[in-house]
Design an enzyme around this catalytic site. Structure first.
Site, short mmCIF file in Angstrom:
data_model
loop_
_atom_site.label_atom_id
_atom_site.label_comp_id
_atom_site.label_asym_id
_atom_site.label_seq_id
_atom_site.Cartn_x
_atom_site.Cartn_y
_atom_site.Cartn_z
N ASP A 186 0.82 -1.36 -0.22
CA ASP A 186 0.16 0.08 -0.07
C ASP A 186 0.73 1.32 0.10
O ASP A 186 0.68 2.15 -0.99
CB ASP A 186 -0.93 -0.14 1.17
CG ASP A 186 -1.98 -1.09 1.10
OD1 ASP A 186 -2.28 -1.44 0.06
OD2 ASP A 186 -2.45 -1.55 2.33
N ASP A 214 -7.83 0.37 10.87
CA ASP A 214 -6.75 1.35 11.20
C ASP A 214 -6.79 2.66 10.73
O ASP A 214 -6.29 3.74 11.27
CB ASP A 214 -5.57 0.71 10.17
CG ASP A 214 -4.81 -0.36 11.30
OD1 ASP A 214 -5.08 -0.68 12.25
OD2 ASP A 214 -4.14 -1.23 10.58
N SER A 236 -2.24 -10.20 3.88
CA SER A 236 -1.92 -9.03 4.55
C SER A 236 -1.59 -9.33 5.84
O SER A 236 -2.14 -9.99 6.67
CB SER A 236 -3.38 -8.11 4.41
OG SER A 236 -3.33 -6.98 5.20
N ARG A 291 -1.03 1.64 16.61
CA ARG A 291 -1.47 2.49 15.85
C ARG A 291 -1.19 4.04 16.18
O ARG A 291 -0.84 4.93 15.83
CB ARG A 291 -2.72 2.38 14.86
CG ARG A 291 -2.64 1.26 14.01
CD ARG A 291 -1.71 1.00 13.06
NE ARG A 291 -1.90 0.13 12.24
CZ ARG A 291 -0.84 -0.66 11.66
NH1 ARG A 291 0.47 -0.49 12.27
NH2 ARG A 291 -1.09 -1.61 10.77
#
Length: 409
Positions: A20, A129, A181, A100
């Site tokens: 990504d 996220d 992923s 995060r």
């Protein structure tokens, strides 16, 4: 917040070097007037995933790359408070969730220092996220513009991302057939996608290369491993008698637990955005720590505090999962936890065997367990006749209701 692309001259990008974020650098330059892109990689224990990132980031168009060591802050300010709270989300031990906010907080700090116009992340519009990053950004920079390419671009799948990467000469370490992923840090590794998207498919635990932090319980040793963990006020301070920082304890337990097939979790969870999603998690050290602290709490916490803490742990876990770390409620719950855990000091012995964690003994200078009271043998402390009056009072509402029912007949 509507973004005027002409105003965006400099963007700070949360950068991992994965598919990504690798694609996002050339996409930003194409779609935001050839803006300057400053990549920021937050080191939360990804290990070798950080190797070669600077060369890759610069080669794909970034002007510079920050690699920020956030591991101590991650452990002490996020993992330990969540561990002490016993926080989980549907059995999930929050590995991605509490990583995060520490990364996003540093993104804001760098964006302000660089006088950036926006912060960009590579989270999809389907995931959790995006919420975790953006709520943290709002907490520290409420007016900062946020760019989320997955909510803008025409790319619809990982296959199309790979096509875009190849067309723009972006080097990749994955291929279409093996591109699970994944998210890795010093606490856990998550796997999503491909065959795991069908809940009927058993994970390929025994396949070479599938598990990275653990082994299948089938491949674990035939002899158990014993460990002893020491805690002070709910914080791990020693392993097998050796004083260590919490980070070192986690990393060591990852090795020991992983070798014994500890910490595999396969669940279909309820995402914040409303859908169900299947995830496979490896959390060897964290699973051991949660078990050990829970065992210690059984002798150090009184009944009322223990039960209330268990109820609040659900709320704490939801706050972390939902990206609400920097909120008054989470801070208030942490204050409760700190007070509740003041006397959770002691030693816990565990037996690890083929994916199982077995309690092998616990002691504490603040233990509320009193052998003289609890024993089945003769004692001079507890008067069993006292139970009669207690039962009469405790059962009075039941008796009164039964009498009323009798009178109705």
């Amino acid at each position: 917040m509507t973004i005027n692309k002409a105003d965006i001259k400099k963007v700070v990008l949360a950068y991992s070097g994965g598919l990504d974020t690798s694609v996002i650098i050339p996409w930003l330059k194409e779609n935001y007037n050839n803006c300057e892109v400053i990549a920021v990689a937050g080191d939360v224990g990804q290990g070798t995933e950080l190797d070669g990132l600077e060369e890759k980031a610069l080669a794909t168009g970034a002007s510079k790359l920050y690699i920020e060591d956030l591991t101590e802050e991650f452990v002490n300010d996020f993992i330990i408070p969540s561990l002490k709270a016993g926080a989980k989300y549907e059995e999930y031990l929050l590995g991605t969730s509490f990583a995060r906010p520490v990364i996003a907080k540093r993104l804001v700090e760098i964006a302000k220092a660089e006088d950036a116009d926006a912060i960009c992340h590579g989270c999809t519009g389907k995931g959790n996220d995006q919420v975790r990053f953006e709520l943290t950004i709002k907490a520290f920079a409420p007016d900062m513009k946020i760019i989320a390419p997955w909510r803008e671009w025409d790319i619809k799948s990982r296959d199309e991302e790979i096509d875009y990467a190849k067309a723009h000469n972006v080097p990749l370490k994955i291929n279409r057939e093996t591109s699970y992923s994944k998210d890795k840090n010093l606490w856990h590794l998550s796997h999503e996608g491909l065959d795991l998207e069908n809940p009927m498919n058993e994970p390929q635990y025994e396949k070479d290369g599938f598990l990275e932090m653990s082994v299948s319980p089938l491949q674990a040793p035939d002899m158990p491993t014993y460990i002893t963990l020491d805690f002070e006020a709910g914080v791990p301070v020693a392993l097998d008698g050796e004083k260590m920082g919490a980070k070192e304890i986690i990393l060591t337990l990852n090795e020991i637990g992983g070798a014994n097939g500890i910490g595999l979790l396969d669940i279909v969870e309820n995402r914040l955005v409303g859908m169900k999603s299947r995830g496979l998690y490896e959390t060897p050290g964290g699973t051991i720590l949660y078990k050990a602290l829970n065992v210690l709490e059984t002798i150090c916490l009184d009944k009322a505090t223990s039960h209330e803490k268990a109820r609040l742990a659900i709320t704490f876990g939801e706050l972390v999962y939902n990206g609400q770390w920097y909120t008054p409620l989470r801070e208030a719950l942490s204050a409760f936890v700190d007070k509740a855990m003041e006397n959770c000091t002691g030693s816990v012995k565990l037996k690890l065997y083929k994916g199982n964690i077995i309690n092998a003994g616990v002691s504490s200078p603040y233990s509320l367990y009193n052998h003289e009271i609890a024993t089945f043998d003769e004692d001079d402390v507890y008067n069993q006749k006292d139970a009669e009056g207690f039962i009469n009072l405790y059962g009075l509402p039941i008796k009164v209701k039964a009498m009323m029912e009798e009178n109705k007949k």
